[in-house]
Enzyme design. Structure first.
Site, short mmCIF file in Angstrom:
data_model
loop_
_atom_site.label_atom_id
_atom_site.label_comp_id
_atom_site.label_asym_id
_atom_site.label_seq_id
_atom_site.Cartn_x
_atom_site.Cartn_y
_atom_site.Cartn_z
N ASP A 9 0.89 -1.15 0.00
CA ASP A 9 0.00 0.00 0.00
C ASP A 9 0.94 1.21 0.00
OD1 ASP A 9 -2.34 1.63 0.48
OD2 ASP A 9 -1.57 1.84 2.52
N ASP A 11 -0.05 5.10 0.83
CA ASP A 11 -0.27 6.06 1.92
C ASP A 11 -0.26 5.34 3.27
OD1 ASP A 11 -0.88 8.49 0.31
OD2 ASP A 11 -2.60 7.34 -0.37
N VAL A 47 -9.73 3.92 2.01
CA VAL A 47 -11.02 4.03 1.34
C VAL A 47 -10.91 5.05 0.20
CG1 VAL A 47 -13.40 4.79 1.77
CG2 VAL A 47 -12.19 3.45 3.50
N ARG A 49 -11.68 8.09 -2.57
CA ARG A 49 -12.06 9.50 -2.34
C ARG A 49 -13.59 9.65 -2.23
NH1 ARG A 49 -9.79 13.17 -6.88
NH2 ARG A 49 -8.01 11.80 -6.46
N LYS A 117 -5.78 7.94 -6.42
CA LYS A 117 -5.64 8.36 -7.82
C LYS A 117 -4.43 9.26 -7.96
CE LYS A 117 -10.42 7.80 -9.12
NZ LYS A 117 -11.74 8.35 -9.14
N ASN A 118 -3.82 9.62 -6.83
CA ASN A 118 -2.64 10.49 -6.85
C ASN A 118 -1.34 9.70 -6.62
OD1 ASN A 118 -4.05 13.09 -7.06
ND2 ASN A 118 -4.86 12.57 -5.04
C1 BG6 Z 1 -5.71 5.88 0.17
C2 BG6 Z 1 -5.81 6.67 1.45
O1 BG6 Z 1 -4.41 5.48 -0.05
O2 BG6 Z 1 -6.16 6.68 -0.92
C3 BG6 Z 1 -7.22 7.18 1.64
O3 BG6 Z 1 -5.47 5.82 2.55
C4 BG6 Z 1 -7.65 8.00 0.41
O4 BG6 Z 1 -7.31 7.95 2.82
C5 BG6 Z 1 -7.50 7.14 -0.83
O5 BG6 Z 1 -9.01 8.41 0.56
C6 BG6 Z 1 -7.86 7.92 -2.11
O6 BG6 Z 1 -6.91 8.91 -2.32
P1 BG6 Z 1 -6.93 10.00 -3.44
O7 BG6 Z 1 -5.49 10.49 -3.47
O8 BG6 Z 1 -7.32 9.33 -4.71
O9 BG6 Z 1 -7.89 11.04 -3.04
MG MG Z 2 -2.70 3.10 3.58
#
Ligand code: BG6
Ligand code: MG
Length: 211
Positions: A9, A11, A47, A49, A117-118
């Site tokens: 994973d 984040d 989870v 976005r 997505k980031n």
């Molecule tokens: C996950 C995070 O990795 O990515 C979540 O733990 C987050 O908290 C999810 O909501 C979606 O992230 P993003 O960058 O697409 O908004």
């Molecule tokens: Mg995580």
């Protein structure tokens, strides 16, 4: 070797973006007059976005149109992207970097399995954009964790079966996703609360004891 590949994973495992997600959701919730704190933020771990917004809106009185929800998601992400600008290679922990390098030398296949997505933007910021053999992320899936889709795709991208891979997770939703996909799982951080994972990591480098 016990495993042929490791799926990480992003984040909360490879790097820490919790504070930025918190700040961005806090600002979005404040603008709507919704109560939001770190405990609620913790429920957003792993989870997607869109599903995170539904959790934030549990405390919203009344109905909200799909258009308004889409607007909030864009603005939350704009704030988050702004905060991500602060990240650099300094945000890659030395223990994480060293461990990843050792794992690579052992010729294990290494992949990312992230709901974000980031993910690619973050990996670039911390200097790991070309490090992994595969990146499976929120832009490529239709079902977010606890569904196993993102991990099954990662395994497929590195040409391995779930039974040949170890998943590393900090989110309960992520641990559930790994188990649902037939993977063995090692928990770190918040996921240590769960009884589902086979292994528990006190530090990232504890992975080396498992391979
Ligand atoms: C996950 C995070 O990795 O990515 C979540 O733990 C987050 O908290 C999810 O909501 C979606 O992230 P993003 O960058 O697409 O908004
Ligand atoms: Mg995580």
């Amino acid at each position: 070797m016990r495993f042929e590949g490791i799926i990480f994973d992003l984040d909360g495992v490879i790097c820490s973006t919790d504070e930025y997600h918190y700040e961005a959701w806090k600002k979005s919730a404040d603008d709507l007059g919704i109560y939001f704190d770190k405990q609620i933020n913790n429920r957003l771990r792993g989870v997607s976005r869109g599903e995170s917004l539904e959790i934030v809106l549990e405390r919203y009185d009344g109905m909200m149109s799909q258009e308004k929800k889409a607007e909030i998601l864009i603005s939350k992400n704009d704030i988050y992207l702004q905060l991500l600008q602060k990240m650099s290679t300094k945000d890659l922990d030395k223990d994480v970097k060293k461990t990843l390098e050792i794992l690579k030398k052992k010729e294990l296949k290494l992949a990312i399995g992230s709901s974000s997505k980031n993910a690619k933007i973050i990996l670039k910021k911390i200097g790991l954009e070309n490090f992994f053999d595969a990146i499976s992320d929120g832009t490529m899936i239709t079902k977010s964790k606890p569904d196993p889709e993102v991990f099954l795709l990662a395994a497929d991208m590195i040409g391995l079966k779930p039974q040949e891979c170890l998943v590393i997770e900090d989110a309960i939703a992520g641990v559930e996703a790994a188990k649902a996909g037939g993977f063995e799982c090692a928990a770190i951080g918040d996921a240590l609360k769960s009884d589902l994972p086979e292994y528990k990591l006190n530090t990232f480098s504890d992975i080396l004891k498992l391979v």
